[in-house]
Design a protein around this motif. Structure first.
Motif, PDB file in Angstrom:
ATOM      1  N   GLY A 135      50.890  62.541   1.108  1.00  0.00           N
ATOM      2  CA  GLY A 135      51.602  63.632   1.072  1.00  0.00           C
ATOM      3  C   GLY A 135      51.683  64.609   2.786  1.00  0.00           C
ATOM      4  O   GLY A 135      51.719  65.538   2.424  1.00  0.00           O
ATOM      5  N   VAL A 136      51.700  63.212   3.676  1.00  0.00           N
ATOM      6  CA  VAL A 136      51.857  63.948   5.061  1.00  0.00           C
ATOM      7  C   VAL A 136      53.059  63.947   5.452  1.00  0.00           C
ATOM      8  O   VAL A 136      52.916  64.510   6.965  1.00  0.00           O
ATOM      9  N   GLY A 137      54.193  63.402   4.896  1.00  0.00           N
ATOM     10  CA  GLY A 137      55.778  63.632   5.228  1.00  0.00           C
ATOM     11  C   GLY A 137      55.986  61.999   5.666  1.00  0.00           C
ATOM     12  O   GLY A 137      57.780  62.298   6.329  1.00  0.00           O
ATOM     13  N   LYS A 138      55.759  61.211   5.226  1.00  0.00           N
ATOM     14  CA  LYS A 138      56.354  59.737   5.594  1.00  0.00           C
ATOM     15  C   LYS A 138      57.660  59.842   4.873  1.00  0.00           C
ATOM     16  O   LYS A 138      58.781  59.623   5.318  1.00  0.00           O
ATOM     17  N   THR A 139      57.972  60.155   3.748  1.00  0.00           N
ATOM     18  CA  THR A 139      59.484  59.676   2.867  1.00  0.00           C
ATOM     19  C   THR A 139      60.095  61.069   3.440  1.00  0.00           C
ATOM     20  O   THR A 139      61.440  60.452   3.631  1.00  0.00           O
ATOM     21  N   THR A 140      59.864  62.058   3.857  1.00  0.00           N
ATOM     22  CA  THR A 140      60.858  62.878   4.392  1.00  0.00           C
ATOM     23  C   THR A 140      61.699  62.375   5.467  1.00  0.00           C
ATOM     24  O   THR A 140      62.538  63.058   6.313  1.00  0.00           O
ATOM     25  N   ALA A 142      52.781  61.401  15.161  1.00  0.00           N
ATOM     26  CA  ALA A 142      53.333  62.567  14.956  1.00  0.00           C
ATOM     27  C   ALA A 142      52.979  63.133  14.208  1.00  0.00           C
ATOM     28  O   ALA A 142      52.353  62.942  13.130  1.00  0.00           O
ATOM     29  N   ILE A 143      52.004  64.610  14.623  1.00  0.00           N
ATOM     30  CA  ILE A 143      51.651  65.341  13.505  1.00  0.00           C
ATOM     31  C   ILE A 143      53.063  66.190  12.812  1.00  0.00           C
ATOM     32  O   ILE A 143      53.778  67.189  14.124  1.00  0.00           O
ATOM     33  N   ASN A 144      52.565  66.583  11.888  1.00  0.00           N
ATOM     34  CA  ASN A 144      53.677  67.142  10.742  1.00  0.00           C
ATOM     35  C   ASN A 144      52.848  68.386  10.843  1.00  0.00           C
ATOM     36  O   ASN A 144      51.686  68.551  10.067  1.00  0.00           O
ATOM     37  N   CYS A 145      53.457  69.497  11.207  1.00  0.00           N
ATOM     38  CA  CYS A 145      53.501  71.191  11.555  1.00  0.00           C
ATOM     39  C   CYS A 145      53.926  71.423   9.893  1.00  0.00           C
ATOM     40  O   CYS A 145      55.106  72.035  10.409  1.00  0.00           O
ATOM     41  N   VAL A 179      61.702  59.577   7.360  1.00  0.00           N
ATOM     42  CA  VAL A 179      62.318  58.354   6.640  1.00  0.00           C
ATOM     43  C   VAL A 179      64.224  58.871   6.299  1.00  0.00           C
ATOM     44  O   VAL A 179      64.872  59.098   6.655  1.00  0.00           O
ATOM     45  N   GLY A 180      63.861  59.852   5.202  1.00  0.00           N
ATOM     46  CA  GLY A 180      65.761  60.327   4.996  1.00  0.00           C
ATOM     47  C   GLY A 180      65.635  61.355   6.006  1.00  0.00           C
ATOM     48  O   GLY A 180      66.978  61.538   6.006  1.00  0.00           O
ATOM     49  N   ALA A 181      65.142  62.172   7.072  1.00  0.00           N
ATOM     50  CA  ALA A 181      65.460  62.901   8.069  1.00  0.00           C
ATOM     51  C   ALA A 181      66.315  62.032   8.908  1.00  0.00           C
ATOM     52  O   ALA A 181      67.346  62.499   9.729  1.00  0.00           O
ATOM     53  N   VAL A 182      66.361  60.906   9.274  1.00  0.00           N
ATOM     54  CA  VAL A 182      66.045  59.940  10.019  1.00  0.00           C
ATOM     55  C   VAL A 182      67.476  58.499   9.741  1.00  0.00           C
ATOM     56  O   VAL A 182      67.840  58.724  10.970  1.00  0.00           O
ATOM     57  N   SER A 183      67.142  58.677   8.205  1.00  0.00           N
ATOM     58  CA  SER A 183      68.297  57.058   8.096  1.00  0.00           C
ATOM     59  C   SER A 183      69.419  58.045   8.445  1.00  0.00           C
ATOM     60  O   SER A 183      69.878  58.602   7.667  1.00  0.00           O
ATOM     61  N   GLU A 184      70.360  56.704   8.710  1.00  0.00           N
ATOM     62  CA  GLU A 184      71.785  56.932   8.340  1.00  0.00           C
ATOM     63  C   GLU A 184      72.598  56.539   7.390  1.00  0.00           C
ATOM     64  O   GLU A 184      73.703  57.110   6.718  1.00  0.00           O
ATOM     65  N   VAL A 220      58.177  66.806  10.346  1.00  0.00           N
ATOM     66  CA  VAL A 220      59.212  65.961  10.132  1.00  0.00           C
ATOM     67  C   VAL A 220      60.859  65.538   9.506  1.00  0.00           C
ATOM     68  O   VAL A 220      61.122  64.955   9.339  1.00  0.00           O
ATOM     69  N   ARG A 221      60.812  67.440   9.090  1.00  0.00           N
ATOM     70  CA  ARG A 221      62.102  67.809   8.254  1.00  0.00           C
ATOM     71  C   ARG A 221      63.554  67.952   9.069  1.00  0.00           C
ATOM     72  O   ARG A 221      64.441  67.478   9.329  1.00  0.00           O
ATOM     73  N   GLU A 222      62.863  67.627  10.840  1.00  0.00           N
ATOM     74  CA  GLU A 222      63.861  68.277  11.290  1.00  0.00           C
ATOM     75  C   GLU A 222      64.363  67.044  12.341  1.00  0.00           C
ATOM     76  O   GLU A 222      63.398  66.043  12.753  1.00  0.00           O
ATOM     77  N   ARG A 223      65.894  66.980  11.760  1.00  0.00           N
ATOM     78  CA  ARG A 223      65.950  64.983  12.871  1.00  0.00           C
ATOM     79  C   ARG A 223      65.636  64.834  14.004  1.00  0.00           C
ATOM     80  O   ARG A 223      65.335  63.941  14.389  1.00  0.00           O
ATOM     81  N   PRO A 224      66.004  66.189  14.555  1.00  0.00           N
ATOM     82  CA  PRO A 224      65.865  66.210  16.020  1.00  0.00           C
ATOM     83  C   PRO A 224      64.300  65.183  16.587  1.00  0.00           C
ATOM     84  O   PRO A 224      64.258  64.570  17.454  1.00  0.00           O
ATOM     85  N   PHE A 225      63.772  66.526  15.614  1.00  0.00           N
ATOM     86  CA  PHE A 225      61.808  65.126  16.219  1.00  0.00           C
ATOM     87  C   PHE A 225      61.608  63.893  15.353  1.00  0.00           C
ATOM     88  O   PHE A 225      60.779  63.162  16.483  1.00  0.00           O
ATOM     89  N   GLY A 226      62.190  63.713  14.854  1.00  0.00           N
ATOM     90  CA  GLY A 226      62.294  62.584  14.265  1.00  0.00           C
ATOM     91  C   GLY A 226      62.880  61.694  15.317  1.00  0.00           C
ATOM     92  O   GLY A 226      61.981  60.814  15.263  1.00  0.00           O
TER      93      GLY A 226
END
Length: 201
Positions: A28-33, A140-143, A35-40, A172-178
């Motif tokens: 639950g730390v945001g791994k799926t999120t 990556a520290i997910n806030c 990958v989804g944020a940066v994948s083309e 990690v929800r933000e694409r620029p951070f990813g």
């Protein structure tokens, strides 16, 4: 003039180089999120709903609202250039699926460990995994909701990170951070010392 058939070597020369990066971290730390944020492309996900069978098995402390979990992997792709494609493999976070990490790590050039300051201990296993295999990684520290109650120095000390391991703080929800996280990993890989050949004679 007849067209000559394309040879195998020509096809190989035209194919882009592939780089594999593993995205790891606790449940639950945001791994799926990430990958989804940066994948083309629409990422491949193997999520299933949590059921009563997971009660007492999966630790939901701090993620009580989570109702799905990755049971195999997340997969995404980023085309950096015609010559380079990056493939992202997100690992499952629950301990009962950790056996899959040994297969997913094959061929990985580097890794990203995602951590949650509310549950830093959930990322210890991922850090140990990469360190024990000498695989370079960044943290990556997910806030969550923009909340971070610890300073970077406190986080580094709690995770017992080596000074050379890059650490970024963001959402990690933000694409620029990813994107910044992945660029930090690339920079880290490029700055690693190259083993010098042993002189002969």
């Amino acid at each position: 003039m007849t067209d000559r058939p394309t040879t195998g070597s020509q096809v190989a020369a035209a194919a882009p180089a592939a780089v594999k990066i593993l995205i790891a971290g606790g449940f639950g730390v945001g791994k799926t999120t990430l990958v989804g944020a940066v994948s083309e492309v629409t990422p491949l996900r193997t999520e299933e709903y949590l059921t009563r069978a997971s009660v007492g098995v999966d630790d939901l402390s701090g993620v009580d609202e989570k109702d799905t979990t990755t049971v195999a992997l997340d997969f995404g792709r980023i085309t950096v250039s015609p010559e380079l494609v990056v493939y992202l493999f997100g690992t499952p976070g629950q301990e009962r699926f950790w056996f899959m990490w040994n297969d997913l790590v094959n061929g990985a050039l580097g890794g990203v460990v995602i951590a949650d300051t509310r549950r830093l201990e959930s990322s210890f296993a991922s850090i140990d995994f990469f360190e024990s295999r000498d695989i370079p990684f960044v943290v990556a520290i997910n806030c969550f909701h923009g909340i971070n109650t610890r300073s970077p120095a406190e986080i580094r000390a709690a995770l017992d990170l080596d000074p050379q391991v890059p650490m970024l703080v963001g959402d990690v929800r933000e694409r620029p951070f990813g994107r910044d996280v992945l660029l930090a990993l690339v920079d880290h890989l490029m700055n690693l010392p190259v083993l010098q050949p042993v002189p002969v004679g």
